[in-house]
Scaffold this motif. Sequence first.
Motif, mmCIF file in Angstrom:
data_model
loop_
_atom_site.group_PDB
_atom_site.id
_atom_site.type_symbol
_atom_site.label_atom_id
_atom_site.label_comp_id
_atom_site.label_asym_id
_atom_site.label_seq_id
_atom_site.Cartn_x
_atom_site.Cartn_y
_atom_site.Cartn_z
ATOM 1 N N TRP A 177 10.612 -11.195 0.425
ATOM 2 C CA TRP A 177 9.985 -10.155 -0.408
ATOM 3 C C TRP A 177 10.733 -8.831 -0.349
ATOM 4 O O TRP A 177 11.269 -8.436 0.694
ATOM 5 N N VAL A 178 10.696 -8.172 -1.491
ATOM 6 C CA VAL A 178 11.206 -6.804 -1.596
ATOM 7 C C VAL A 178 10.106 -5.960 -2.225
ATOM 8 O O VAL A 178 9.608 -6.282 -3.298
ATOM 9 N N VAL A 179 9.710 -4.898 -1.554
ATOM 10 C CA VAL A 179 8.748 -3.952 -2.121
ATOM 11 C C VAL A 179 9.485 -2.643 -2.350
ATOM 12 O O VAL A 179 10.026 -2.066 -1.409
ATOM 13 N N GLY A 180 9.499 -2.186 -3.582
ATOM 14 C CA GLY A 180 10.391 -1.077 -3.896
ATOM 15 C C GLY A 180 11.807 -1.553 -3.626
ATOM 16 O O GLY A 180 12.273 -2.502 -4.250
ATOM 17 N N ASP A 181 12.464 -0.932 -2.686
ATOM 18 C CA ASP A 181 13.815 -1.370 -2.305
ATOM 19 C C ASP A 181 13.869 -1.835 -0.853
ATOM 20 O O ASP A 181 14.938 -1.880 -0.252
ATOM 21 N N THR A 182 12.711 -2.216 -0.315
ATOM 22 C CA THR A 182 12.625 -2.536 1.105
ATOM 23 C C THR A 182 12.260 -3.998 1.324
ATOM 24 O O THR A 182 11.245 -4.461 0.805
ATOM 25 N N PRO A 183 13.074 -4.727 2.083
ATOM 26 C CA PRO A 183 12.666 -6.085 2.462
ATOM 27 C C PRO A 183 11.340 -6.037 3.224
ATOM 28 O O PRO A 183 11.156 -5.172 4.089
ATOM 29 N N ALA A 184 10.440 -6.958 2.886
ATOM 30 C CA ALA A 184 9.074 -6.800 3.398
ATOM 31 C C ALA A 184 8.487 -8.084 3.952
ATOM 32 O O ALA A 184 7.271 -8.169 4.130
ATOM 33 N N GLY A 185 9.328 -9.079 4.256
ATOM 34 C CA GLY A 185 8.786 -10.278 4.878
ATOM 35 C C GLY A 185 9.174 -11.544 4.164
ATOM 36 O O GLY A 185 9.806 -11.505 3.105
ATOM 37 N N ILE A 186 8.801 -12.649 4.773
ATOM 38 C CA ILE A 186 9.167 -13.954 4.215
ATOM 39 C C ILE A 186 7.976 -14.899 4.219
ATOM 40 O O ILE A 186 6.998 -14.704 4.959
ATOM 41 N N GLN B 191 -6.778 1.251 -1.574
ATOM 42 C CA GLN B 191 -6.482 1.713 -0.220
ATOM 43 C C GLN B 191 -5.439 2.831 -0.218
ATOM 44 O O GLN B 191 -5.362 3.613 0.724
ATOM 45 N N ALA B 192 -4.646 2.867 -1.280
ATOM 46 C CA ALA B 192 -3.641 3.935 -1.399
ATOM 47 C C ALA B 192 -4.214 5.162 -2.097
ATOM 48 O O ALA B 192 -3.472 6.116 -2.371
ATOM 49 N N GLY B 193 -5.493 5.127 -2.378
ATOM 50 C CA GLY B 193 -6.128 6.291 -2.978
ATOM 51 C C GLY B 193 -6.115 6.321 -4.491
ATOM 52 O O GLY B 193 -6.419 7.347 -5.097
ATOM 53 N N LEU B 194 -5.774 5.199 -5.103
ATOM 54 C CA LEU B 194 -5.730 5.139 -6.560
ATOM 55 C C LEU B 194 -6.996 4.488 -7.101
ATOM 56 O O LEU B 194 -7.688 3.758 -6.389
ATOM 57 N N ILE C 102 0.846 -1.201 0.000
ATOM 58 C CA ILE C 102 0.000 0.000 0.000
ATOM 59 C C ILE C 102 0.881 1.251 0.000
ATOM 60 O O ILE C 102 0.650 2.200 -0.761
ATOM 61 N N GLU C 103 1.889 1.223 0.831
ATOM 62 C CA GLU C 103 2.771 2.390 0.928
ATOM 63 C C GLU C 103 3.510 2.638 -0.384
ATOM 64 O O GLU C 103 3.747 3.790 -0.768
ATOM 65 N N ARG C 104 3.871 1.569 -1.060
ATOM 66 C CA ARG C 104 4.562 1.736 -2.344
ATOM 67 C C ARG C 104 3.646 2.427 -3.355
ATOM 68 O O ARG C 104 4.060 3.347 -4.051
ATOM 69 N N PHE C 105 2.403 1.953 -3.445
ATOM 70 C CA PHE C 105 1.444 2.633 -4.328
ATOM 71 C C PHE C 105 1.342 4.109 -3.944
ATOM 72 O O PHE C 105 1.393 4.996 -4.791
ATOM 73 N N ARG C 106 1.191 4.344 -2.652
ATOM 74 C CA ARG C 106 0.960 5.708 -2.176
ATOM 75 C C ARG C 106 2.177 6.603 -2.466
ATOM 76 O O ARG C 106 2.033 7.722 -2.961
ATOM 77 N N SER C 107 3.351 6.097 -2.171
ATOM 78 C CA SER C 107 4.546 6.930 -2.334
ATOM 79 C C SER C 107 4.856 7.171 -3.808
ATOM 80 O O SER C 107 5.299 8.264 -4.176
ATOM 81 N N LEU C 108 4.631 6.187 -4.657
ATOM 82 C CA LEU C 108 4.866 6.403 -6.088
ATOM 83 C C LEU C 108 3.920 7.471 -6.622
ATOM 84 O O LEU C 108 4.322 8.338 -7.409
#
Lengths: 387, 212
Positions: free
Chosen positions: A354-363, A200-203, A159-165
Amino acid sequence: MKRHRIEARSNWREQADVFGYDYHQFGPNETDAAWRETACYSFTADEVERLHAATQTLHGMCLQMVDHVVWHPELMARFGIPAHLTQLVRGSWLHQHHNPHFLGRFDLAFAPETGAVKMLEYNADTPTTTIETAVMQWQWLQATAPERDQFNSLHEELIERFRSLAAAGRLRSSRLHLAPCPDSLEDYRHCEYYAELAAQAGLEAQLIEFKDIGLRHEDGRFVDNDDQVIEVLMKTYPWEMLAKDRFSHALPASGMQTLEPAWKLLLSNKAILPTLWEMFPDCPYLLRAQWTPDGMTDFVSKPIFSREGQNITVVRDGGIAAATEGTYGDYPLVYQDYVDLPVMDGCRPVIGSWVVGDTPAGILVREGLSDGIIVDRSACVPHFIEG
Amino acid sequence: MSAPRRSWRSQQVLLSSLAFAATVPLAGCGKPKAPEAIYETPEACAINNDDGQCESAYLAAQRSWSRLPGYQTDMDCKLGTGGNCARRPDGSFEAPMVGFLMAGQRPVTYQRNRDCDRTDQPRDPNSCPSTSVGGHGFGVSHAYYANGAYLRPSDSLRTGLATVSSETSIHTTRVAAQARADAEARASAGRGAVSRGGFGESAAGHGGGGGE
């Protein structure tokens, strides 16, 4: 990392249906499920840190590798990039601000005795098991041990990736079209999930079938069923297949933004394995990988494009120990040193990181067959963090 | 599929790992054996390089860029660069320069200056800096490096330039020719017409979806 035998929730299938995970059964029997919660894995905080650090580092190395490959046409050729898309791949990388990446999943081998992490491959274009990771295993934790923690921020990071992009003006429109790989319920559900996250990210998010995407003759732009221009297309259809379609010749001049961008053709490609090895031969996260099997006795051969464990051959002591069938046999092979996955209760766990954008995001842990090859039916198993 | 979520899981793990990664890069996983860097601005370049060298490289790149012959049509430009193209005063099309390359400590601009290839006149040292790759300046969105020389596969599309003799340039010329044919076909088909069914056909040979 430990494997624990536990009691499955009696209603997990009903729960799965609620969350749109309705493609888990691949056979009529109770055990013919790609979700397995008769077991779970536990990780220490130190182990999670190791996996996190490895994922972060490997992702950075992969980006450096892309930057290397786009400037070397002989490498682009080895990666099997079609001539008509080489400029698009290169251009999308060089204009990264307008061609952002979204997510990917490393498959890692983890040895709990030594803490060693080895990269098996990077699923960086159309990674699946997003729903299993972000929703199913989190719901499992909430239902069974809500006081515990889990290395899993995938849902929030997406969600944050959508929002920040969107906030950074890196999406060409606030309206996304999402197109699944044709005739795949799993892919369709993933697009539905991404559509909800985008909302949820407003798109604004709208699903579309690939066959319905139109090429407008007037200006070479792609349009949806209502002849509205598709500014941003998020897809679960692999780039290498897209590249073979008739309309692919119109992609470079179409102005359509894709998630993932064209440069992900380089990362979702097994040719990264020998290339990374050539660039970072001293990195402990890498297994030796080569373009030929010369000098290797225990190795795994993989087509540069292959999915869900197809056309994999495991060679031990110079002889074939295991092999899978598939539809990717025409692609060139690369060769990677065999790594012995740990055996726990007869299962061989592989870590999807997982990597979302450039951030590790879980396994998410998947349990391989006795030969350790992960296929589409390999069971997803939830985890928690000890302590 | 909405689910009540905790705001973050394993946040402490994340933060401590980031700190670890930032301060103690793992040996062998940091820089590749043959480092190259691409920068969008001189300021970005100066973080890791000498200010003066970055500024010189940037200015050389700009000079090279402005001297390069443009593309004849907007479509040729898009095919050649993958970027947003604009019309120049001379009527040709060009994409904006988006950055420059520092190879080692020697600046190599992203835009190739074709004049640097000429043997019938002296080279301009300002636009053809002496570099480790043969004395050429190059543009980001067009050039690539191969076997010690930079090639421009899209040069064949530019006005007044002969086709570069390389396998890749031949491919690109074919692609360009096909793109032109497609454009003509679209024009003859009339405005507003839309074709469908050109995507998704390659999935049939594989089955099982596109997941990995």
